[in-house]
Motif scaffolding. Structure first.
Motif, PDB file in Angstrom:
ATOM      1  N   ALA A  89       0.855  -1.198   0.000  1.00 40.09           N
ATOM      2  CA  ALA A  89       0.000   0.000   0.000  1.00 40.09           C
ATOM      3  C   ALA A  89       0.887   1.242   0.000  1.00 40.09           C
ATOM      4  CB  ALA A  89      -0.906  -0.004   1.223  1.00 40.09           C
ATOM      5  N   HIS A  90       1.038   1.866  -1.166  1.00 34.53           N
ATOM      6  CA  HIS A  90       1.942   3.008  -1.285  1.00 34.53           C
ATOM      7  C   HIS A  90       1.210   4.304  -0.945  1.00 34.53           C
ATOM      8  CE1 HIS A  90       5.468   5.195  -2.723  1.00 34.53           C
ATOM      9  NE2 HIS A  90       4.609   6.054  -3.237  1.00 34.53           N
ATOM     10  N   LEU A  91       1.858   5.121  -0.121  1.00 36.34           N
ATOM     11  CA  LEU A  91       1.347   6.453   0.195  1.00 36.34           C
ATOM     12  C   LEU A  91       2.429   7.466  -0.134  1.00 36.34           C
ATOM     13  CD1 LEU A  91      -0.353   5.819   3.674  1.00 36.34           C
ATOM     14  CD2 LEU A  91      -1.420   5.790   1.417  1.00 36.34           C
ATOM     15  N   ARG A 150      -5.595  -0.069   5.375  1.00 35.89           N
ATOM     16  CA  ARG A 150      -6.964   0.432   5.510  1.00 35.89           C
ATOM     17  C   ARG A 150      -7.136   1.789   4.836  1.00 35.89           C
ATOM     18  NH1 ARG A 150      -7.762  -0.308  11.753  1.00 35.89           N
ATOM     19  NH2 ARG A 150      -5.547  -0.804  11.679  1.00 35.89           N
ATOM     20  N   ILE A 151      -6.078   2.614   4.840  1.00 28.97           N
ATOM     21  CA  ILE A 151      -6.157   3.892   4.127  1.00 28.97           C
ATOM     22  C   ILE A 151      -6.233   3.657   2.627  1.00 28.97           C
ATOM     23  CG2 ILE A 151      -4.828   5.961   3.532  1.00 28.97           C
ATOM     24  CD1 ILE A 151      -3.866   5.946   6.477  1.00 28.97           C
ATOM     25  N   SER A 152      -5.473   2.659   2.143  1.00 27.34           N
ATOM     26  CA  SER A 152      -5.553   2.363   0.709  1.00 27.34           C
ATOM     27  C   SER A 152      -6.930   1.805   0.355  1.00 27.34           C
ATOM     28  CB  SER A 152      -4.454   1.368   0.312  1.00 27.34           C
ATOM     29  OG  SER A 152      -4.667   0.108   0.910  1.00 27.34           O
ATOM     30  N   LEU A 153      -7.538   1.065   1.281  1.00 29.44           N
ATOM     31  CA  LEU A 153      -8.896   0.590   1.049  1.00 29.44           C
ATOM     32  C   LEU A 153      -9.889   1.750   1.065  1.00 29.44           C
ATOM     33  CD1 LEU A 153      -8.899  -2.677   3.191  1.00 29.44           C
ATOM     34  CD2 LEU A 153      -9.046  -2.515   0.706  1.00 29.44           C
ATOM     35  N   ALA A 154      -9.664   2.713   1.963  1.00 26.22           N
ATOM     36  CA  ALA A 154     -10.520   3.901   1.978  1.00 26.22           C
ATOM     37  C   ALA A 154     -10.395   4.668   0.666  1.00 26.22           C
ATOM     38  CB  ALA A 154     -10.137   4.802   3.157  1.00 26.22           C
ATOM     39  N   ARG A 155      -9.193   4.712   0.133  1.00 22.83           N
ATOM     40  CA  ARG A 155      -8.976   5.372  -1.157  1.00 22.83           C
ATOM     41  C   ARG A 155      -9.743   4.649  -2.263  1.00 22.83           C
ATOM     42  NH1 ARG A 155      -2.831   6.566  -2.044  1.00 22.83           N
ATOM     43  NH2 ARG A 155      -2.733   4.290  -2.037  1.00 22.83           N
ATOM     44  N   LEU A 156      -9.764   3.322  -2.196  1.00 23.89           N
ATOM     45  CA  LEU A 156     -10.527   2.543  -3.170  1.00 23.89           C
ATOM     46  C   LEU A 156     -12.029   2.797  -3.014  1.00 23.89           C
ATOM     47  CD1 LEU A 156     -10.525   0.141  -5.295  1.00 23.89           C
ATOM     48  CD2 LEU A 156     -11.018  -1.304  -3.323  1.00 23.89           C
ATOM     49  N   LEU A 157     -12.503   2.809  -1.767  1.00 21.82           N
ATOM     50  CA  LEU A 157     -13.927   3.048  -1.524  1.00 21.82           C
ATOM     51  C   LEU A 157     -14.341   4.433  -2.003  1.00 21.82           C
ATOM     52  CD1 LEU A 157     -14.171   1.480   2.044  1.00 21.82           C
ATOM     53  CD2 LEU A 157     -14.982   0.495  -0.093  1.00 21.82           C
ATOM     54  N   LEU A 158     -13.423   5.397  -1.889  1.00 21.60           N
ATOM     55  CA  LEU A 158     -13.717   6.748  -2.352  1.00 21.60           C
ATOM     56  C   LEU A 158     -13.857   6.779  -3.867  1.00 21.60           C
ATOM     57  CD1 LEU A 158     -13.977   9.635  -1.135  1.00 21.60           C
ATOM     58  CD2 LEU A 158     -11.576   9.968  -1.720  1.00 21.60           C
ATOM     59  N   LYS A 159     -13.047   5.993  -4.556  1.00 23.61           N
ATOM     60  CA  LYS A 159     -13.146   5.912  -6.016  1.00 23.61           C
ATOM     61  C   LYS A 159     -14.406   5.185  -6.453  1.00 23.61           C
ATOM     62  CE  LYS A 159     -10.598   4.193 -10.069  1.00 23.61           C
ATOM     63  NZ  LYS A 159      -9.382   3.518 -10.549  1.00 23.61           N
ATOM     64  N   ALA A 160     -14.837   4.168  -5.674  1.00 21.92           N
ATOM     65  CA  ALA A 160     -16.052   3.405  -5.930  1.00 21.92           C
ATOM     66  C   ALA A 160     -16.130   2.872  -7.356  1.00 21.92           C
ATOM     67  CB  ALA A 160     -17.286   4.262  -5.620  1.00 21.92           C
ATOM     68  N   ALA A 169     -15.882   3.663   6.593  1.00 24.85           N
ATOM     69  CA  ALA A 169     -16.196   2.379   5.964  1.00 24.85           C
ATOM     70  C   ALA A 169     -14.995   1.446   5.978  1.00 24.85           C
ATOM     71  CB  ALA A 169     -16.674   2.602   4.529  1.00 24.85           C
ATOM     72  N   ALA A 170     -13.795   2.004   5.889  1.00 30.61           N
ATOM     73  CA  ALA A 170     -12.570   1.198   5.907  1.00 30.61           C
ATOM     74  C   ALA A 170     -12.072   0.925   7.312  1.00 30.61           C
ATOM     75  CB  ALA A 170     -11.480   1.884   5.094  1.00 30.61           C
ATOM     76  N   ARG A 171     -12.832   1.344   8.315  1.00 30.87           N
ATOM     77  CA  ARG A 171     -12.492   1.121   9.722  1.00 30.87           C
ATOM     78  C   ARG A 171     -11.143   1.738  10.101  1.00 30.87           C
ATOM     79  NH1 ARG A 171     -17.061  -0.498   8.763  1.00 30.87           N
ATOM     80  NH2 ARG A 171     -18.137  -2.196   9.875  1.00 30.87           N
ATOM     81  N   VAL A 172     -10.876   2.925   9.590  1.00 32.51           N
ATOM     82  CA  VAL A 172      -9.621   3.598   9.928  1.00 32.51           C
ATOM     83  C   VAL A 172      -9.861   5.006  10.464  1.00 32.51           C
ATOM     84  CG1 VAL A 172      -9.167   4.693   7.673  1.00 32.51           C
ATOM     85  CG2 VAL A 172      -7.244   3.890   9.068  1.00 32.51           C
TER      86      VAL A 172
END
Length: 649
Positions: free
Chosen positions: A471-473, A532-542, A500-503
């Motif tokens: 997970a690159h930031l 979890r932040i990378s998952l939040a980024r994915l959820l934001l893109k939807a 949603a990503a529990r972070v």
């Protein structure tokens, strides 16, 4: 078999001088001209000011001759005053001309630097993933910095200085011929002696320049690798800080030695020119003095000729060193063009169409692999030897072996498909092909019934969302890293994705919240937090299609269970392709594909594959039995008290 590109350093040998001995390719100078011609208006002004400067340079000694012969000797004070005022006026005009000339030259040079930097940056962004697995980061940065700045010198030298030098030289020689053809011929006979040493020295300096650039790039790469958190930690943990310092000192010593050679050759050229200048001056004084004593040459003309000769040395010296300067500067352009000439392996076909946009309520597109075979590209296809290392020689090798062999499967629309299999089976390669990071050797990959090679890259990347194993930031704030998925997202949308990503609980507890800078590659956060932040980024893109490459590999059981609940809701109705290493993920899958040696060996649900007692059952016993033993018997989920990965901040 490797589940990824083959390592580039295996089998390499030391002391490859093919890079540093490389000559400037034919046509490089011709390719420079279009970059300068974008600034035609400034070039015209530059040319006009150059003419003014050359005329003033040649006119000064002629006016001086008139002051002596027509003013001082006849004792005509008015003529002396008038001509002195003329010299002062010429000096002012020359000052304005030089200021405008410098401004125009700077604008053109920096404009070319800007054009090249932006073009190289955009071109590098289009290169395939294999390019970045081979190229040294420092070498790429060097092309955008040192080499592009060197290219600016080529522009100013070839277009500005060359015009100024040649025009000044012509006007000065014209004035000298007008005053005394005898002295002029004697001076001209000496000019070839100024030019002869140049060819010998220029070639040597050109090679030294290329070698210096290559070694500077290697030093930059070494610093980039050792100064980031991972490199620094590795050196400390293995106690190699002194070894790293010694290795750096060795490379810096090579740069020093080459730089000394460059200084010596440059100084040698200056010494030769100085000696020849003194000899020519003595010749002119002797011949001119004899003509003056005989009465055939006025004293004012002799003074003017000496002054013209002294001014002539400037252009002659510039002309003699210009070839050296130009040849070394053109090396920079040549190295930049090397990168620009790399053909991207992934490009849009003419007439590529957009993948239909997905709106809420629409059915997600399915993914199809149809007889797909794939091998990772060779080094010569995707990279340059000079971007990898000057210390190694590429081995002679044939094509890389096939990673995927006639792979065929379908990931149903709106369903979760899990990929399992031994290491090196080709799972990560499959996830790279869906967003078209690579193209298959044969067969086709379809998203929503459309071959990905017929689609625009932007629409495909908008449709497919990917969370990679690493997970690159960016070294930026949490807000900027999250908004990378959707730049126009509101703060509330960012918060909702984090919840949603529990972070969000972790982020809200930080003193600066979303404005917290995460550090190099996100190292201020734990592995689980980064995931979890990378998952939040994915959820934001939807996106309607989601690819997860071991996206929960760094989570402990408690965090993984929370993220699984978030993903179950977030991925509902979306087509998902997941590399799964957790039993809980596999059990949630609508379809499991067992990948071995680049092919689908088995497919079905968890229960079906266990009942078949094949490869999946063997993998279950070797990889998942321990996880199954740690399950909560009431929920069937992994117990939170049995973490599989320990995390540390």
């Amino acid at each position: 078999m490797l589940d990824g590109p083959p390592p580039s350093a295996m089998g390499l040998r030391f002391d490859d001088d093919s890079i540093t001995k490389q000559k400037v390719r034919p046509g490089t100078v011709r390719r420079i001209v279009p970059y300068a011609m974008r600034y035609r208006g400034l070039l015209v002004v530059l040319l006009l000011t150059t003419v003014v400067n050359a005329v003033v340079t040649a006119a000064g000694p002629v006016v001086l001759k008139m002051i002596i012969d027509d003013g001082i000797l006849p004792r005509r004070l008015g003529v002396v005053v008038g001509l002195c005022l003329t010299i002062a006026a010429l000096a002012l005009v020359d000052a304005v001309a030089m200021y405008v000339q410098t401004w125009c030259s700077g604008r053109i040079g920096e404009g070319v630097v800007y054009d090249l930097r932006t073009k190289v940056f955009a071109h590098v962004q289009q290169q395939p993933l294999a390019f970045f697995t081979r190229a040294q980061t420092g070498a790429l940065v060097s092309r955008l910095n040192a080499d592009v700045v060197g290219a600016r010198q080529a522009v100013t030298t070839l277009l500005s200085d060359s015009v100024t030098t040649l025009l000044t030289l012509v006007l000065l020689l014209g004035a000298m011929l007008y005053l005394s053809w005898q002295i002029t011929v004697a001076a001209l006979l000496m000019i070839p002696f100024f030019l002869l040493p140049v060819r010998l020295i220029a070639r040597r300096l050109q090679r030294l320049t290329r070698e210096t650039m290559q070694l500077d790039a290697e030093m930059s790469s070494m610093m980039n690798e050792r100064f980031n958190v991972s490199g620094a930690m590795l050196a400390k943990l293995y106690g190699h800080a002194q070894d790293e310092t010694a290795a750096f000192a060795t490379r810096a010593g090579r740069v020093r030695d080459i730089a000394v050679g460059g200084v010596v050759y440059g100084r040698l050229l200056f010494i030769i020119v100085t000696v020849l200048t003194s000899l020519t001056t003595a010749l002119v004084y002797g011949l001119g003095g004899a003509l003056t004593i005989e009465g055939t040459l006025p004293i004012g003309t002799l003074v003017a000729m000496v002054t013209l000769l002294l001014r002539l040395y400037g252009p002659v010296n510039q002309l003699s060193t210009m070839q050296v300067t130009a040849m070394t500067a053109v090396v920079s352009f040549d190295r930049v063009f090397e990168v620009l000439d790399l053909k991207p392996l992934i490009s849009e076909r003419p007439g590529a169409r957009d993948l239909p946009a997905h709106t809420p309520g629409d059915a997600a597109p399915e993914i199809e692999f149809d007889e797909v075979s794939f091998r990772y590209p060779s080094a010569d296809e995707v990279s340059l030897a000079s971007l990898e290392s000057v210390s190694f020689r590429r081995p002679e090798r044939g094509e890389n072996p096939l990673t995927l062999k006639g792979l065929t499967f379908r990931a149903p629309a709106g369903k979760l498909t899990a990929l399992v299999g031994p290491s090196g089976a080709g799972k990560t390669t499959i996830t790279h092909l869906v967003p078209r990071l690579y193209d298959p050797v044969s067969g086709s990959i379809r998203v929503g019934g459309h071959d990905v090679r017929d689609l625009t890259l932007q629409s495909l990347r908008d449709t497919v969302g990917v969370v990679t194993q690493d997970a690159h930031l960016f070294h930026d704030t949490l807000r900027a890293n999250l908004a990378y998925a959707r730049p126009g997202a509101t703060d509330q949308e960012l918060v909702d994705a984090c919840v949603a990503a529990r972070v969000w609980d972790t982020i809200s507890a930080l003193p600066e919240g979303l404005d917290t800078v995460v550090g190099d590659r996100g190292y201020r956060l734990s592995g689980g937090e980064k995931q979890r932040i990378s998952l939040a980024r994915l959820l934001l893109k939807a996106p309607p299609v989601v690819v997860l490459d071991e996206a929960t590999a760094h989570l402990d059981s408690e965090s993984e269970a929370a993220v699984q609940r978030a993903l179950k809701t977030a991925l509902a109705g979306r087509t998902s392709l997941v590399i799964a290493h957790r039993l809980s993920t596999i059990r949630e899958a609508d379809q499991i594909l067992v990948i071995e040696a680049g092919q689908v060996r088995e497919s079905g649900t968890h229960e079906e594959l266990l009942a078949a007692d094949g490869l999946y059952a063997t993998l279950y016993q070797t990889q998942f039995a321990e996880q199954a033993a740690g399950e909560d018997p009431q929920t069937g989920k992994e117990a939170a008290a049995v973490p599989t990965v320990s995390e540390a901040h």
